[in-house]
Design a protein around this motif. Sequence first.
Motif, PDB file in Angstrom:
ATOM      1  N   MET A   1       0.828  -1.196   0.000  1.00  0.00           N
ATOM      2  CA  MET A   1       0.000   0.000   0.000  1.00  0.00           C
ATOM      3  C   MET A   1       0.871   1.259   0.000  1.00  0.00           C
ATOM      4  N   LYS A   2       2.023   1.183   0.690  1.00  0.00           N
ATOM      5  CA  LYS A   2       2.922   2.336   0.702  1.00  0.00           C
ATOM      6  C   LYS A   2       3.382   2.668  -0.715  1.00  0.00           C
ATOM      7  N   LYS A   3       3.706   1.642  -1.491  1.00  0.00           N
ATOM      8  CA  LYS A   3       4.158   1.860  -2.869  1.00  0.00           C
ATOM      9  C   LYS A   3       3.050   2.494  -3.704  1.00  0.00           C
ATOM     10  N   LEU A   4       1.813   2.063  -3.489  1.00  0.00           N
ATOM     11  CA  LEU A   4       0.682   2.630  -4.221  1.00  0.00           C
ATOM     12  C   LEU A   4       0.551   4.118  -3.931  1.00  0.00           C
ATOM     13  N   ILE A   5       0.625   4.491  -2.670  1.00  0.00           N
ATOM     14  CA  ILE A   5       0.503   5.896  -2.289  1.00  0.00           C
ATOM     15  C   ILE A   5       1.640   6.713  -2.902  1.00  0.00           C
ATOM     16  N   ILE A  19       8.794  12.747  -0.116  1.00  0.00           N
ATOM     17  CA  ILE A  19       7.590  11.972   0.201  1.00  0.00           C
ATOM     18  C   ILE A  19       7.935  10.918   1.246  1.00  0.00           C
ATOM     19  N   ARG A  20       7.162  10.878   2.307  1.00  0.00           N
ATOM     20  CA  ARG A  20       7.325   9.871   3.350  1.00  0.00           C
ATOM     21  C   ARG A  20       5.954   9.277   3.651  1.00  0.00           C
ATOM     22  N   VAL A  21       5.902   7.961   3.747  1.00  0.00           N
ATOM     23  CA  VAL A  21       4.673   7.279   4.121  1.00  0.00           C
ATOM     24  C   VAL A  21       4.988   6.400   5.330  1.00  0.00           C
ATOM     25  N   ASN A  22       4.393   6.714   6.450  1.00  0.00           N
ATOM     26  CA  ASN A  22       4.559   5.924   7.671  1.00  0.00           C
ATOM     27  C   ASN A  22       3.268   5.166   7.942  1.00  0.00           C
ATOM     28  N   VAL A  23       3.401   4.035   8.589  1.00  0.00           N
ATOM     29  CA  VAL A  23       2.242   3.174   8.856  1.00  0.00           C
ATOM     30  C   VAL A  23       2.067   3.025  10.360  1.00  0.00           C
ATOM     31  N   GLN A  24       0.820   3.203  10.806  1.00  0.00           N
ATOM     32  CA  GLN A  24       0.464   2.948  12.199  1.00  0.00           C
ATOM     33  C   GLN A  24      -0.630   1.887  12.199  1.00  0.00           C
ATOM     34  N   GLU A  25      -0.325   0.730  12.763  1.00  0.00           N
ATOM     35  CA  GLU A  25      -1.318  -0.344  12.812  1.00  0.00           C
ATOM     36  C   GLU A  25      -1.826  -0.507  14.226  1.00  0.00           C
ATOM     37  N   GLU A  26      -3.135  -0.653  14.334  1.00  0.00           N
ATOM     38  CA  GLU A  26      -3.768  -0.934  15.613  1.00  0.00           C
ATOM     39  C   GLU A  26      -4.619  -2.186  15.430  1.00  0.00           C
ATOM     40  N   THR A  31      -3.450   3.149   9.667  1.00  0.00           N
ATOM     41  CA  THR A  31      -3.391   4.555   9.301  1.00  0.00           C
ATOM     42  C   THR A  31      -2.088   4.809   8.553  1.00  0.00           C
ATOM     43  N   TYR A  32      -2.204   5.347   7.352  1.00  0.00           N
ATOM     44  CA  TYR A  32      -1.045   5.724   6.556  1.00  0.00           C
ATOM     45  C   TYR A  32      -0.864   7.225   6.695  1.00  0.00           C
ATOM     46  N   LEU A  33       0.312   7.644   7.151  1.00  0.00           N
ATOM     47  CA  LEU A  33       0.616   9.058   7.343  1.00  0.00           C
ATOM     48  C   LEU A  33       1.496   9.509   6.192  1.00  0.00           C
ATOM     49  N   LEU A  34       0.937  10.313   5.309  1.00  0.00           N
ATOM     50  CA  LEU A  34       1.658  10.817   4.147  1.00  0.00           C
ATOM     51  C   LEU A  34       2.182  12.205   4.457  1.00  0.00           C
ATOM     52  N   SER A  35       3.492  12.396   4.316  1.00  0.00           N
ATOM     53  CA  SER A  35       4.054  13.724   4.489  1.00  0.00           C
ATOM     54  C   SER A  35       4.821  14.093   3.224  1.00  0.00           C
ATOM     55  N   VAL A  36       4.651  15.349   2.818  1.00  0.00           N
ATOM     56  CA  VAL A  36       5.309  15.871   1.628  1.00  0.00           C
ATOM     57  C   VAL A  36       5.955  17.204   1.985  1.00  0.00           C
ATOM     58  N   ASN A  37       6.745  17.730   1.072  1.00  0.00           N
ATOM     59  CA  ASN A  37       7.354  19.043   1.249  1.00  0.00           C
ATOM     60  C   ASN A  37       6.250  20.083   1.429  1.00  0.00           C
ATOM     61  N   LYS A  38       6.480  21.064   2.279  1.00  0.00           N
ATOM     62  CA  LYS A  38       5.442  22.078   2.545  1.00  0.00           C
ATOM     63  C   LYS A  38       4.975  22.799   1.284  1.00  0.00           C
ATOM     64  N   SER A  39       5.884  23.033   0.343  1.00  0.00           N
ATOM     65  CA  SER A  39       5.484  23.729  -0.879  1.00  0.00           C
ATOM     66  C   SER A  39       4.628  22.845  -1.794  1.00  0.00           C
ATOM     67  N   GLN A  66      -8.435  -6.190   2.759  1.00  0.00           N
ATOM     68  CA  GLN A  66      -7.980  -6.372   4.135  1.00  0.00           C
ATOM     69  C   GLN A  66      -9.175  -6.363   5.081  1.00  0.00           C
ATOM     70  N   GLU A  67      -8.990  -6.976   6.199  1.00  0.00           N
ATOM     71  CA  GLU A  67     -10.058  -7.034   7.206  1.00  0.00           C
ATOM     72  C   GLU A  67     -10.075  -5.790   8.079  1.00  0.00           C
ATOM     73  N   LYS A  68      -9.131  -4.869   7.837  1.00  0.00           N
ATOM     74  CA  LYS A  68      -8.992  -3.702   8.695  1.00  0.00           C
ATOM     75  C   LYS A  68      -9.487  -2.441   7.991  1.00  0.00           C
ATOM     76  N   LYS A  69      -9.877  -1.474   8.788  1.00  0.00           N
ATOM     77  CA  LYS A  69     -10.285  -0.160   8.277  1.00  0.00           C
ATOM     78  C   LYS A  69      -9.028   0.644   7.971  1.00  0.00           C
ATOM     79  N   ILE A  70      -9.021   1.303   6.818  1.00  0.00           N
ATOM     80  CA  ILE A  70      -7.840   2.043   6.374  1.00  0.00           C
ATOM     81  C   ILE A  70      -8.109   3.543   6.397  1.00  0.00           C
ATOM     82  N   PHE A  71      -7.121   4.298   6.884  1.00  0.00           N
ATOM     83  CA  PHE A  71      -7.189   5.756   6.908  1.00  0.00           C
ATOM     84  C   PHE A  71      -5.935   6.305   6.260  1.00  0.00           C
ATOM     85  N   LEU A  72      -6.074   7.456   5.609  1.00  0.00           N
ATOM     86  CA  LEU A  72      -4.934   8.149   5.031  1.00  0.00           C
ATOM     87  C   LEU A  72      -4.930   9.581   5.554  1.00  0.00           C
ATOM     88  N   GLU A  73      -3.864   9.940   6.245  1.00  0.00           N
ATOM     89  CA  GLU A  73      -3.713  11.306   6.751  1.00  0.00           C
ATOM     90  C   GLU A  73      -2.594  11.985   5.969  1.00  0.00           C
TER      91      GLU A  73
END
Length: 75
Positions: A1-5, A19-26, A31-39, A66-73
């Motif tokens: 999923m990270k590669k897709l994003i 571009i950074r994609v971090n994953v938080q699993e509960e 939850t996929y946390l997408l961070s990009v350059n401010k500009s 997947q059996e889990k709920k997915i979020f993208l921030e």
Amino acid sequence: MKKLIETIVKPLVDFPEDIRVNVQEEDNTVTYLLSVNKSDMGKVIGKQGRVAKAIRTVVYAAGTSQEKKIFLEIK
């Protein structure tokens, strides 16, 4: 999923190396946390959030197997 994003976001931004994609699993959420350059933030969000909504739609559709709920921030 990270590669897709990353694949979706890279053509949209001026600084693809930031571009950074971090994953938080509960228990039942991912939850996929997408961070990009401010500009590049405006390009990823788009007018009235349309680009961000489209990215989320693709990610959510890809995650339906997947059996889990997915979020993208986007930060």
